[in-house]
Design a protein around this motif. Structure first.
Motif, PDB file in Angstrom:
ATOM      1  N   LEU A  40       0.754  -1.057   0.131  1.00 35.83           N
ATOM      2  CA  LEU A  40      -0.011   0.050  -0.037  1.00 35.83           C
ATOM      3  C   LEU A  40       0.823   1.171   0.011  1.00 35.83           C
ATOM      4  O   LEU A  40       0.386   2.204  -0.469  1.00 35.83           O
ATOM      5  CB  LEU A  40      -0.882   0.080   1.076  1.00 35.83           C
ATOM      6  N   ALA A  41       1.920   1.307   0.767  1.00 33.85           N
ATOM      7  CA  ALA A  41       2.748   2.391   0.738  1.00 33.85           C
ATOM      8  C   ALA A  41       3.307   2.915  -0.402  1.00 33.85           C
ATOM      9  O   ALA A  41       3.709   3.999  -0.896  1.00 33.85           O
ATOM     10  CB  ALA A  41       3.912   2.136   1.661  1.00 33.85           C
ATOM     11  N   MET A  42       3.621   1.722  -1.375  1.00 38.52           N
ATOM     12  CA  MET A  42       4.070   2.072  -2.773  1.00 38.52           C
ATOM     13  C   MET A  42       2.942   2.025  -3.898  1.00 38.52           C
ATOM     14  O   MET A  42       3.213   2.377  -5.047  1.00 38.52           O
ATOM     15  CB  MET A  42       5.203   1.033  -3.091  1.00 38.52           C
ATOM     16  N   SER A  43       1.796   2.302  -3.405  1.00 41.26           N
ATOM     17  CA  SER A  43       0.649   1.930  -4.389  1.00 41.26           C
ATOM     18  C   SER A  43       0.667   3.442  -5.346  1.00 41.26           C
ATOM     19  O   SER A  43       0.315   3.241  -6.382  1.00 41.26           O
ATOM     20  CB  SER A  43      -0.802   1.989  -3.596  1.00 41.26           C
ATOM     21  N   LEU A  44       0.881   4.601  -4.816  1.00 38.51           N
ATOM     22  CA  LEU A  44       1.001   5.694  -5.755  1.00 38.51           C
ATOM     23  C   LEU A  44       2.171   5.705  -6.477  1.00 38.51           C
ATOM     24  O   LEU A  44       1.908   6.153  -7.474  1.00 38.51           O
ATOM     25  CB  LEU A  44       1.155   6.975  -4.521  1.00 38.51           C
ATOM     26  N   LEU A  45       3.298   5.258  -6.076  1.00 42.45           N
ATOM     27  CA  LEU A  45       4.393   5.100  -7.084  1.00 42.45           C
ATOM     28  C   LEU A  45       4.175   4.056  -8.109  1.00 42.45           C
ATOM     29  O   LEU A  45       4.503   4.474  -9.325  1.00 42.45           O
ATOM     30  CB  LEU A  45       5.521   4.934  -6.322  1.00 42.45           C
ATOM     31  N   PHE A  46       3.722   2.999  -7.697  1.00 42.07           N
ATOM     32  CA  PHE A  46       3.450   1.907  -8.850  1.00 42.07           C
ATOM     33  C   PHE A  46       2.519   2.282  -9.540  1.00 42.07           C
ATOM     34  O   PHE A  46       2.589   1.722 -10.927  1.00 42.07           O
ATOM     35  CB  PHE A  46       3.053   0.722  -7.841  1.00 42.07           C
ATOM     36  N   SER A  47       1.288   3.041  -9.198  1.00 44.03           N
ATOM     37  CA  SER A  47       0.206   3.211 -10.251  1.00 44.03           C
ATOM     38  C   SER A  47       0.385   4.578 -11.004  1.00 44.03           C
ATOM     39  O   SER A  47      -0.734   5.097 -11.331  1.00 44.03           O
ATOM     40  CB  SER A  47      -1.019   3.033  -9.396  1.00 44.03           C
ATOM     41  N   LYS A  48       1.237   5.039 -10.891  1.00 41.12           N
ATOM     42  CA  LYS A  48       1.605   6.352 -11.419  1.00 41.12           C
ATOM     43  C   LYS A  48       1.197   6.962 -12.846  1.00 41.12           C
ATOM     44  O   LYS A  48       0.484   7.641 -13.182  1.00 41.12           O
ATOM     45  CB  LYS A  48       3.122   7.054 -11.058  1.00 41.12           C
ATOM     46  N   PRO A  49       1.300   5.697 -14.009  1.00 42.81           N
ATOM     47  CA  PRO A  49       0.766   5.822 -15.051  1.00 42.81           C
ATOM     48  C   PRO A  49      -0.625   5.874 -15.186  1.00 42.81           C
ATOM     49  O   PRO A  49      -1.213   6.380 -15.968  1.00 42.81           O
ATOM     50  CB  PRO A  49       1.499   4.688 -15.871  1.00 42.81           C
ATOM     51  N   LEU A  50      -1.256   5.064 -14.493  1.00 42.52           N
ATOM     52  CA  LEU A  50      -2.603   5.042 -14.431  1.00 42.52           C
ATOM     53  C   LEU A  50      -3.277   6.182 -13.809  1.00 42.52           C
ATOM     54  O   LEU A  50      -4.315   6.715 -14.225  1.00 42.52           O
ATOM     55  CB  LEU A  50      -3.254   3.746 -13.567  1.00 42.52           C
ATOM     56  N   LEU A  51      -2.517   6.777 -12.773  1.00 43.06           N
ATOM     57  CA  LEU A  51      -3.293   7.920 -12.141  1.00 43.06           C
ATOM     58  C   LEU A  51      -3.234   9.175 -12.959  1.00 43.06           C
ATOM     59  O   LEU A  51      -3.724  10.209 -12.909  1.00 43.06           O
ATOM     60  CB  LEU A  51      -2.404   8.338 -11.036  1.00 43.06           C
ATOM     61  N   ALA A  52      -2.459   8.993 -14.413  1.00 40.60           N
ATOM     62  CA  ALA A  52      -2.564  10.227 -15.179  1.00 40.60           C
ATOM     63  C   ALA A  52      -3.926  10.333 -15.783  1.00 40.60           C
ATOM     64  O   ALA A  52      -4.330  11.332 -16.463  1.00 40.60           O
ATOM     65  CB  ALA A  52      -1.612  10.102 -16.286  1.00 40.60           C
TER      66      ALA A  52
END
Length: 215
Positions: A40-52
């Motif tokens: 969970l702590a890495m979820s923002l970094l792992f999902s960065k392409p999708l969050l675009a």
């Protein structure tokens, strides 16, 4: 493998007559918390392409990663603990209601810690290394190999604030009918998990776009 190694040095567990189940009731919830909160702590970094994409939010990334890893860890716990109960004569009659509640609180605590660290890991990259260092002694001080009641004062009062001690105690209460684990505080676990979760969401709501753009 760890069970085989440690069972040679701990022939008589602190509870019951079987070391593998005693060790597993401490190690499995610890690993469950560690894995879920870490992913969970890495979820923002792992999902960065999708969050675009505007349709995908930071909350979607957190919830999706939480569900996937929680279900994975629940399956691991079921196979591990169930396998030990079938393979050994543990003479235990688990209280499955308490066991389910214990693993639910484990997942909830992981959600709170993971969400808060999701912000901290992205905002302060050095915190990821600091957290990794802090978690190393948790393996020793989370009552995996011993009982909380055997710790002398004043260290026992200090160790009480480690939420994983409560998690392990609650799991063992569910497996061992004669173990009360009176030190376990559901209110402490619930309050800490919800406070960290809400604080993490609030910080991410305000700054997640800035964090992703800076990264």
């Amino acid at each position: 493998m760890l069970t085989l190694i440690f069972s040679t040095g701990f022939q008589s567990p602190a509870l019951g007559t079987n070391f593998p189940i005693f060790y597993a009731t401490g190690m499995v919830p610890f690993l469950m918390f560690n894995d879920i909160s870490g992913k969970l702590a890495m979820s923002l970094l792992f999902s960065k392409p999708l969050l675009a994409y505007p349709a995908v939010t930071y909350l979607d990334a957190i919830i999706a990663r939480f569900l996937v890893n929680m279900l994975t860890q629940v399956l691991v716990a079921y196979i591990t603990l169930g396998g030990i109960l079938l393979a050994f004569d543990t003479r235990l009659l688990p209280d499955y209601t308490t066991v389910v509640a214990a693993f639910s609180f484990t997942a909830l605590l992981a959600l709170g810690v993971g969400t808060m660290n999701c912000y901290l890991f992205t905002r302060f990259p050095v915190w990821q290394r600091i957290w990794s260092i802090l978690m190393r002694p948790m393996f020793i001080i989370s009552c995996i190999f011993f009982l909380f009641e055997t710790i002398p004062q004043p260290y026992r009062d200090i160790l009480w604030y480690n939420p994983l001690v409560h998690i392990v105690g609650l799991v063992r209460r569910g497996f061992y009918a004669n173990y009360d684990a009176s030190y376990v505080s559901i209110l402490y676990l619930l309050g800490l998990a919800l406070a960290l979760f809400m604080a993490g969401l609030l910080l991410l709501r305000r700054q997640h776009r800035t964090l992703l753009n800076d990264g």
